[in-house]
Design a protein around this motif. Sequence first.
Motif, PDB file in Angstrom:
ATOM      1  N   ARG A   1       0.846  -1.192   0.000  1.00 40.21           N
ATOM      2  CA  ARG A   1       0.000   0.000   0.000  1.00 40.21           C
ATOM      3  C   ARG A   1       0.877   1.235   0.000  1.00 40.21           C
ATOM      4  O   ARG A   1       1.975   1.244   0.500  1.00 40.21           O
ATOM      5  CB  ARG A   1      -0.965   0.022   1.186  1.00 40.21           C
ATOM      6  CG  ARG A   1      -1.860  -1.195   1.249  1.00 40.21           C
ATOM      7  CD  ARG A   1      -2.871  -1.063   2.364  1.00 40.21           C
ATOM      8  NE  ARG A   1      -3.731  -2.241   2.426  1.00 40.21           N
ATOM      9  CZ  ARG A   1      -4.690  -2.411   3.327  1.00 40.21           C
ATOM     10  NH1 ARG A   1      -4.919  -1.486   4.232  1.00 40.21           N
ATOM     11  NH2 ARG A   1      -5.415  -3.515   3.335  1.00 40.21           N
ATOM     12  N   GLY A   2       0.406   2.304  -0.522  1.00 39.28           N
ATOM     13  CA  GLY A   2       1.196   3.512  -0.615  1.00 39.28           C
ATOM     14  C   GLY A   2       2.253   3.411  -1.710  1.00 39.28           C
ATOM     15  O   GLY A   2       2.387   2.382  -2.372  1.00 39.28           O
ATOM     16  N   THR A   3       3.011   4.443  -1.865  1.00 45.50           N
ATOM     17  CA  THR A   3       4.048   4.518  -2.883  1.00 45.50           C
ATOM     18  C   THR A   3       5.397   4.437  -2.200  1.00 45.50           C
ATOM     19  O   THR A   3       5.906   5.426  -1.676  1.00 45.50           O
ATOM     20  CB  THR A   3       3.921   5.819  -3.695  1.00 45.50           C
ATOM     21  OG1 THR A   3       2.597   5.936  -4.193  1.00 45.50           O
ATOM     22  CG2 THR A   3       4.904   5.822  -4.846  1.00 45.50           C
ATOM     23  N   PHE A   4       5.967   3.238  -2.217  1.00 50.03           N
ATOM     24  CA  PHE A   4       7.212   2.995  -1.481  1.00 50.03           C
ATOM     25  C   PHE A   4       8.305   3.978  -1.881  1.00 50.03           C
ATOM     26  O   PHE A   4       9.020   4.499  -1.032  1.00 50.03           O
ATOM     27  CB  PHE A   4       7.658   1.556  -1.755  1.00 50.03           C
ATOM     28  CG  PHE A   4       8.954   1.177  -1.109  1.00 50.03           C
ATOM     29  CD1 PHE A   4      10.120   1.088  -1.867  1.00 50.03           C
ATOM     30  CD2 PHE A   4       9.011   0.898   0.248  1.00 50.03           C
ATOM     31  CE1 PHE A   4      11.314   0.739  -1.272  1.00 50.03           C
ATOM     32  CE2 PHE A   4      10.208   0.546   0.842  1.00 50.03           C
ATOM     33  CZ  PHE A   4      11.371   0.468   0.082  1.00 50.03           C
ATOM     34  N   GLY A   5       8.431   4.234  -3.157  1.00 53.33           N
ATOM     35  CA  GLY A   5       9.507   5.077  -3.635  1.00 53.33           C
ATOM     36  C   GLY A   5       9.429   6.527  -3.197  1.00 53.33           C
ATOM     37  O   GLY A   5      10.413   7.262  -3.316  1.00 53.33           O
ATOM     38  N   SER A   6       8.310   6.935  -2.673  1.00 54.80           N
ATOM     39  CA  SER A   6       8.149   8.320  -2.246  1.00 54.80           C
ATOM     40  C   SER A   6       8.562   8.531  -0.794  1.00 54.80           C
ATOM     41  O   SER A   6       8.510   9.660  -0.292  1.00 54.80           O
ATOM     42  CB  SER A   6       6.704   8.763  -2.432  1.00 54.80           C
ATOM     43  OG  SER A   6       5.842   8.066  -1.559  1.00 54.80           O
ATOM     44  N   TYR A   7       8.981   7.464  -0.118  1.00 52.49           N
ATOM     45  CA  TYR A   7       9.346   7.557   1.291  1.00 52.49           C
ATOM     46  C   TYR A   7      10.830   7.319   1.502  1.00 52.49           C
ATOM     47  O   TYR A   7      11.441   6.467   0.836  1.00 52.49           O
ATOM     48  CB  TYR A   7       8.583   6.525   2.120  1.00 52.49           C
ATOM     49  CG  TYR A   7       7.090   6.760   2.182  1.00 52.49           C
ATOM     50  CD1 TYR A   7       6.234   6.113   1.309  1.00 52.49           C
ATOM     51  CD2 TYR A   7       6.553   7.631   3.109  1.00 52.49           C
ATOM     52  CE1 TYR A   7       4.873   6.319   1.354  1.00 52.49           C
ATOM     53  CE2 TYR A   7       5.186   7.842   3.173  1.00 52.49           C
ATOM     54  CZ  TYR A   7       4.350   7.193   2.298  1.00 52.49           C
ATOM     55  OH  TYR A   7       3.008   7.411   2.351  1.00 52.49           O
ATOM     56  N   ALA A   8      11.385   8.058   2.446  1.00 56.38           N
ATOM     57  CA  ALA A   8      12.662   7.655   3.012  1.00 56.38           C
ATOM     58  C   ALA A   8      12.372   6.507   3.979  1.00 56.38           C
ATOM     59  O   ALA A   8      11.300   6.451   4.589  1.00 56.38           O
ATOM     60  CB  ALA A   8      13.313   8.810   3.751  1.00 56.38           C
ATOM     61  N   MET A   9      13.338   5.615   4.122  1.00 52.65           N
ATOM     62  CA  MET A   9      13.141   4.447   4.976  1.00 52.65           C
ATOM     63  C   MET A   9      14.224   4.395   6.043  1.00 52.65           C
ATOM     64  O   MET A   9      15.381   4.761   5.794  1.00 52.65           O
ATOM     65  CB  MET A   9      13.188   3.172   4.151  1.00 52.65           C
ATOM     66  CG  MET A   9      12.119   3.102   3.062  1.00 52.65           C
ATOM     67  SD  MET A   9      10.441   3.096   3.727  1.00 52.65           S
ATOM     68  CE  MET A   9      10.444   1.564   4.657  1.00 52.65           C
TER      69      MET A   9
ATOM     70  N   ASP B   1      15.245  -1.615  -2.630  1.00 52.64           N
ATOM     71  CA  ASP B   1      14.915  -2.055  -3.980  1.00 52.64           C
ATOM     72  C   ASP B   1      13.497  -1.583  -4.256  1.00 52.64           C
ATOM     73  O   ASP B   1      12.531  -2.198  -3.799  1.00 52.64           O
ATOM     74  CB  ASP B   1      15.037  -3.575  -4.089  1.00 52.64           C
ATOM     75  CG  ASP B   1      14.841  -4.075  -5.505  1.00 52.64           C
ATOM     76  OD1 ASP B   1      14.259  -3.342  -6.332  1.00 52.64           O
ATOM     77  OD2 ASP B   1      15.240  -5.215  -5.785  1.00 52.64           O
ATOM     78  N   ASN B   2      13.382  -0.489  -4.984  1.00 51.82           N
ATOM     79  CA  ASN B   2      12.070   0.092  -5.224  1.00 51.82           C
ATOM     80  C   ASN B   2      11.212  -0.786  -6.137  1.00 51.82           C
ATOM     81  O   ASN B   2       9.987  -0.654  -6.148  1.00 51.82           O
ATOM     82  CB  ASN B   2      12.210   1.493  -5.809  1.00 51.82           C
ATOM     83  CG  ASN B   2      12.721   2.502  -4.789  1.00 51.82           C
ATOM     84  OD1 ASN B   2      12.731   2.225  -3.585  1.00 51.82           O
ATOM     85  ND2 ASN B   2      13.161   3.653  -5.271  1.00 51.82           N
ATOM     86  N   THR B   3      11.836  -1.668  -6.894  1.00 55.31           N
ATOM     87  CA  THR B   3      11.056  -2.567  -7.748  1.00 55.31           C
ATOM     88  C   THR B   3      10.379  -3.662  -6.926  1.00 55.31           C
ATOM     89  O   THR B   3       9.394  -4.257  -7.354  1.00 55.31           O
ATOM     90  CB  THR B   3      11.935  -3.219  -8.820  1.00 55.31           C
ATOM     91  OG1 THR B   3      12.877  -4.097  -8.188  1.00 55.31           O
ATOM     92  CG2 THR B   3      12.673  -2.168  -9.631  1.00 55.31           C
ATOM     93  N   LYS B   4      10.930  -3.912  -5.734  1.00 52.98           N
ATOM     94  CA  LYS B   4      10.363  -4.934  -4.856  1.00 52.98           C
ATOM     95  C   LYS B   4       9.702  -4.330  -3.621  1.00 52.98           C
ATOM     96  O   LYS B   4       9.260  -5.073  -2.733  1.00 52.98           O
ATOM     97  CB  LYS B   4      11.462  -5.916  -4.421  1.00 52.98           C
ATOM     98  CG  LYS B   4      12.064  -6.707  -5.566  1.00 52.98           C
ATOM     99  CD  LYS B   4      13.122  -7.689  -5.066  1.00 52.98           C
ATOM    100  CE  LYS B   4      13.688  -8.501  -6.222  1.00 52.98           C
ATOM    101  NZ  LYS B   4      14.720  -9.473  -5.764  1.00 52.98           N
ATOM    102  N   ASN B   5       9.688  -3.007  -3.551  1.00 52.84           N
ATOM    103  CA  ASN B   5       9.103  -2.318  -2.393  1.00 52.84           C
ATOM    104  C   ASN B   5       9.692  -2.833  -1.086  1.00 52.84           C
ATOM    105  O   ASN B   5       8.978  -3.096  -0.100  1.00 52.84           O
ATOM    106  CB  ASN B   5       7.575  -2.495  -2.364  1.00 52.84           C
ATOM    107  CG  ASN B   5       6.881  -1.722  -3.462  1.00 52.84           C
ATOM    108  OD1 ASN B   5       7.500  -0.903  -4.140  1.00 52.84           O
ATOM    109  ND2 ASN B   5       5.607  -1.986  -3.658  1.00 52.84           N
ATOM    110  N   THR B   6      11.000  -2.975  -1.080  1.00 57.35           N
ATOM    111  CA  THR B   6      11.666  -3.593   0.064  1.00 57.35           C
ATOM    112  C   THR B   6      12.913  -2.808   0.455  1.00 57.35           C
ATOM    113  O   THR B   6      13.654  -2.342  -0.424  1.00 57.35           O
ATOM    114  CB  THR B   6      12.039  -5.045  -0.243  1.00 57.35           C
ATOM    115  OG1 THR B   6      10.855  -5.786  -0.559  1.00 57.35           O
ATOM    116  CG2 THR B   6      12.710  -5.714   0.958  1.00 57.35           C
ATOM    117  N   VAL B   7      13.124  -2.690   1.747  1.00 61.51           N
ATOM    118  CA  VAL B   7      14.353  -2.110   2.282  1.00 61.51           C
ATOM    119  C   VAL B   7      15.059  -3.199   3.089  1.00 61.51           C
ATOM    120  O   VAL B   7      14.399  -4.029   3.719  1.00 61.51           O
ATOM    121  CB  VAL B   7      14.083  -0.855   3.135  1.00 61.51           C
ATOM    122  CG1 VAL B   7      13.225  -1.179   4.339  1.00 61.51           C
ATOM    123  CG2 VAL B   7      15.380  -0.188   3.544  1.00 61.51           C
TER     124      VAL B   7
END
Length: 122
Positions: A26-34, A72-78
């Motif tokens: 949910r949400g746009t992972f790439g728009s957040y700092a993690m 990895d923004n393609t996998k929505n994973t940090v």
Amino acid sequence: QVQLVESGGGLVQAGDSLRLSCAASRGTFGSYAMGWFRQPPGKEREFVAAITRSGITFYADSVKGRFTISRDNTKNTVYLQMSSLNPDDTAVYYCAASSGLRLVRPDSYAYWGQGTQVTVSS
């Protein structure tokens, strides 16, 4: 609203390595700092590492040179790659998502995972 789920924790020996993952939905992972934070037993939550949307990284002095944060923004994973672990690294590790700037501060993060336990035996 971003939902975060950490995985990869466990019991390891001093000197071992471990990789934590945090998957976002949910949400746009790439728009957040993690960021990654940890809470040792009986202590307050503390900053470990953070990565901006553009990939700039920050580390706590206690983990610098041993831990590596990546995304990895393609996998929505940090990820948090941890090496040369020692008993002082024992804690519940949390990932978090931020739209703010002060990435070392927990209050800059709006979304948190449930945490994953890392225990390092001597």
